[in-house]
Scaffold this motif. Structure first.
Motif, PDB file in Angstrom:
ATOM      1  N   GLN A 246       0.791  -1.326   0.038  1.00 36.18           N
ATOM      2  CA  GLN A 246      -0.074  -0.021   0.158  1.00 36.18           C
ATOM      3  C   GLN A 246       1.015   1.170   0.050  1.00 36.18           C
ATOM      4  N   GLY A 247       0.726   2.085  -0.730  1.00 39.47           N
ATOM      5  CA  GLY A 247       1.373   3.585  -0.941  1.00 39.47           C
ATOM      6  C   GLY A 247       2.413   3.500  -1.872  1.00 39.47           C
ATOM      7  N   ALA A 248       2.732   2.323  -2.410  1.00 41.38           N
ATOM      8  CA  ALA A 248       4.034   2.179  -3.300  1.00 41.38           C
ATOM      9  C   ALA A 248       3.845   3.130  -4.538  1.00 41.38           C
ATOM     10  N   GLY A 249       2.483   3.370  -5.100  1.00 36.80           N
ATOM     11  CA  GLY A 249       2.483   4.056  -6.451  1.00 36.80           C
ATOM     12  C   GLY A 249       1.809   3.207  -7.371  1.00 36.80           C
ATOM     13  N   LYS A 250       1.042   2.281  -7.198  1.00 37.46           N
ATOM     14  CA  LYS A 250       0.381   1.424  -8.051  1.00 37.46           C
ATOM     15  C   LYS A 250      -0.759   2.480  -8.799  1.00 37.46           C
ATOM     16  N   THR A 251      -1.655   3.093  -8.279  1.00 38.32           N
ATOM     17  CA  THR A 251      -2.587   3.847  -8.769  1.00 38.32           C
ATOM     18  C   THR A 251      -1.863   4.897  -9.431  1.00 38.32           C
ATOM     19  N   MET A 252      -0.817   5.675  -8.858  1.00 36.34           N
ATOM     20  CA  MET A 252      -0.321   6.801  -9.657  1.00 36.34           C
ATOM     21  C   MET A 252       0.110   6.404 -11.073  1.00 36.34           C
ATOM     22  N   HIS A 253       0.773   5.006 -11.149  1.00 36.92           N
ATOM     23  CA  HIS A 253       0.997   4.702 -12.536  1.00 36.92           C
ATOM     24  C   HIS A 253       0.326   3.860 -13.279  1.00 36.92           C
ATOM     25  N   ALA A 254      -0.924   3.588 -12.829  1.00 31.85           N
ATOM     26  CA  ALA A 254      -2.058   2.944 -13.259  1.00 31.85           C
ATOM     27  C   ALA A 254      -2.341   2.974 -14.740  1.00 31.85           C
ATOM     28  N   GLU A 255      -2.643   4.185 -15.298  1.00 37.87           N
ATOM     29  CA  GLU A 255      -2.806   4.489 -16.736  1.00 37.87           C
ATOM     30  C   GLU A 255      -1.583   4.347 -17.481  1.00 37.87           C
ATOM     31  N   ALA A 256      -0.303   4.518 -17.104  1.00 35.05           N
ATOM     32  CA  ALA A 256       1.008   4.178 -17.898  1.00 35.05           C
ATOM     33  C   ALA A 256       1.036   2.636 -17.897  1.00 35.05           C
ATOM     34  N   LEU A 257       0.895   1.963 -16.812  1.00 33.35           N
ATOM     35  CA  LEU A 257       0.987   0.622 -17.040  1.00 33.35           C
ATOM     36  C   LEU A 257       0.002   0.166 -17.838  1.00 33.35           C
ATOM     37  N   CYS A 258      -1.462   0.554 -17.736  1.00 38.43           N
ATOM     38  CA  CYS A 258      -2.253  -0.226 -18.771  1.00 38.43           C
ATOM     39  C   CYS A 258      -1.913  -0.033 -20.139  1.00 38.43           C
ATOM     40  N   LYS A 259      -1.506   1.382 -20.423  1.00 38.28           N
ATOM     41  CA  LYS A 259      -1.180   1.674 -21.719  1.00 38.28           C
ATOM     42  C   LYS A 259      -0.044   0.536 -22.337  1.00 38.28           C
ATOM     43  N   HIS A 260       1.050   0.546 -21.395  1.00 32.82           N
ATOM     44  CA  HIS A 260       2.320  -0.128 -21.702  1.00 32.82           C
ATOM     45  C   HIS A 260       1.888  -1.580 -22.128  1.00 32.82           C
ATOM     46  N   TYR A 261       1.265  -2.320 -21.179  1.00 31.87           N
ATOM     47  CA  TYR A 261       0.795  -3.639 -21.043  1.00 31.87           C
ATOM     48  C   TYR A 261      -0.409  -3.909 -21.969  1.00 31.87           C
ATOM     49  N   GLY A 262      -0.996  -2.673 -22.739  1.00 29.40           N
ATOM     50  CA  GLY A 262      -1.831  -3.068 -23.483  1.00 29.40           C
ATOM     51  C   GLY A 262      -3.239  -3.546 -22.866  1.00 29.40           C
ATOM     52  N   CYS A 263      -3.501  -3.399 -21.867  1.00 28.84           N
ATOM     53  CA  CYS A 263      -4.842  -3.584 -21.107  1.00 28.84           C
ATOM     54  C   CYS A 263      -5.833  -2.722 -21.284  1.00 28.84           C
ATOM     55  N   VAL A 264      -6.998  -2.938 -20.853  1.00 30.26           N
ATOM     56  CA  VAL A 264      -8.261  -1.956 -21.415  1.00 30.26           C
ATOM     57  C   VAL A 264      -8.943  -1.511 -20.135  1.00 30.26           C
TER      58      VAL A 264
ATOM     59  N   GLN B  48       8.981  -4.301 -10.849  1.00 27.71           N
ATOM     60  CA  GLN B  48       9.491  -4.844 -12.278  1.00 27.71           C
ATOM     61  C   GLN B  48       8.743  -4.183 -13.306  1.00 27.71           C
ATOM     62  N   ALA B  49       7.320  -3.951 -13.365  1.00 26.78           N
ATOM     63  CA  ALA B  49       6.684  -3.155 -14.103  1.00 26.78           C
ATOM     64  C   ALA B  49       7.174  -1.824 -14.456  1.00 26.78           C
ATOM     65  N   LEU B  50       7.685  -1.199 -13.466  1.00 31.32           N
ATOM     66  CA  LEU B  50       8.373   0.329 -13.990  1.00 31.32           C
ATOM     67  C   LEU B  50       9.415   0.216 -14.761  1.00 31.32           C
ATOM     68  N   ALA B  51      10.267  -0.764 -14.205  1.00 33.36           N
ATOM     69  CA  ALA B  51      11.621  -1.231 -14.954  1.00 33.36           C
ATOM     70  C   ALA B  51      11.294  -1.686 -16.304  1.00 33.36           C
ATOM     71  N   ASP B  52      10.302  -2.330 -16.386  1.00 36.51           N
ATOM     72  CA  ASP B  52       9.959  -2.897 -18.024  1.00 36.51           C
ATOM     73  C   ASP B  52       9.592  -1.625 -18.840  1.00 36.51           C
ATOM     74  N   MET B  53       9.033  -0.548 -18.155  1.00 40.42           N
ATOM     75  CA  MET B  53       8.613   0.630 -18.968  1.00 40.42           C
ATOM     76  C   MET B  53       9.736   1.539 -19.190  1.00 40.42           C
ATOM     77  N   GLY B  54      10.874   1.371 -18.325  1.00 40.39           N
ATOM     78  CA  GLY B  54      11.932   2.259 -18.469  1.00 40.39           C
ATOM     79  C   GLY B  54      12.212   3.184 -17.382  1.00 40.39           C
ATOM     80  N   GLY B  55      11.389   2.743 -16.369  1.00 45.84           N
ATOM     81  CA  GLY B  55      11.780   3.673 -15.075  1.00 45.84           C
ATOM     82  C   GLY B  55      10.460   4.409 -14.786  1.00 45.84           C
TER      83      GLY B  55
ATOM     84  N   ASP C   4      10.490   7.532 -14.046  1.00 45.99           N
ATOM     85  CA  ASP C   4      10.070   8.921 -14.812  1.00 45.99           C
ATOM     86  C   ASP C   4       9.594   8.754 -16.021  1.00 45.99           C
ATOM     87  N   ASN C   5       9.544   7.727 -16.898  1.00 49.94           N
ATOM     88  CA  ASN C   5       8.852   7.612 -18.021  1.00 49.94           C
ATOM     89  C   ASN C   5       7.348   7.318 -17.877  1.00 49.94           C
ATOM     90  N   ALA C   6       6.669   7.082 -16.752  1.00 51.39           N
ATOM     91  CA  ALA C   6       5.372   6.693 -16.556  1.00 51.39           C
ATOM     92  C   ALA C   6       4.427   7.936 -16.508  1.00 51.39           C
TER      93      ALA C   6
END
Length: 80
Positions: free
Chosen positions: A10-28, A69-76, A78-80
């Motif tokens: 909790q509080g690690a930033g999942k929700t903050m990065h959710a949109e970028a993660l969704c786009k990166h992994y092709g989720c809807v 792992q997900a943020l590293a996969d996206m390039g860090g 700062d890119n999210a």
């Protein structure tokens, strides 16, 4: 990507990065605060702090990555 679970405490930033993660992994759709056993659909990105997703039983059915792992996969973060 059919479905993906992103785990972090909790509080690690999942929700903050959710949109970028969704786009990166092709989720809807983002399912925030997902709990093991809750129904999901094709293309869902599930965000959770439930440590039980790290067990092999869940991993056999759905891909699981840590937020780190997900943020590293996206390039860090700062890119999210």
């Amino acid at each position: 990507m059919s479905m993906l679970i992103v785990y972090a405490p909790q509080g690690a930033g999942k929700t903050m990065h959710a949109e970028a993660l969704c786009k990166h992994y092709g989720c809807v759709r983002v399912v925030d605060d997902w709990k093991v056993g809750e129904l999901t659909g094709e293309g869902d990105l599930m965000l959770t702090n439930d440590e039980s997703v790290l067990t092999s039983a869940v991993r056999r059915r759905v891909d699981v990555v840590t937020l780190e792992q997900a943020l590293a996969d996206m390039g860090g973060a700062d890119n999210a």
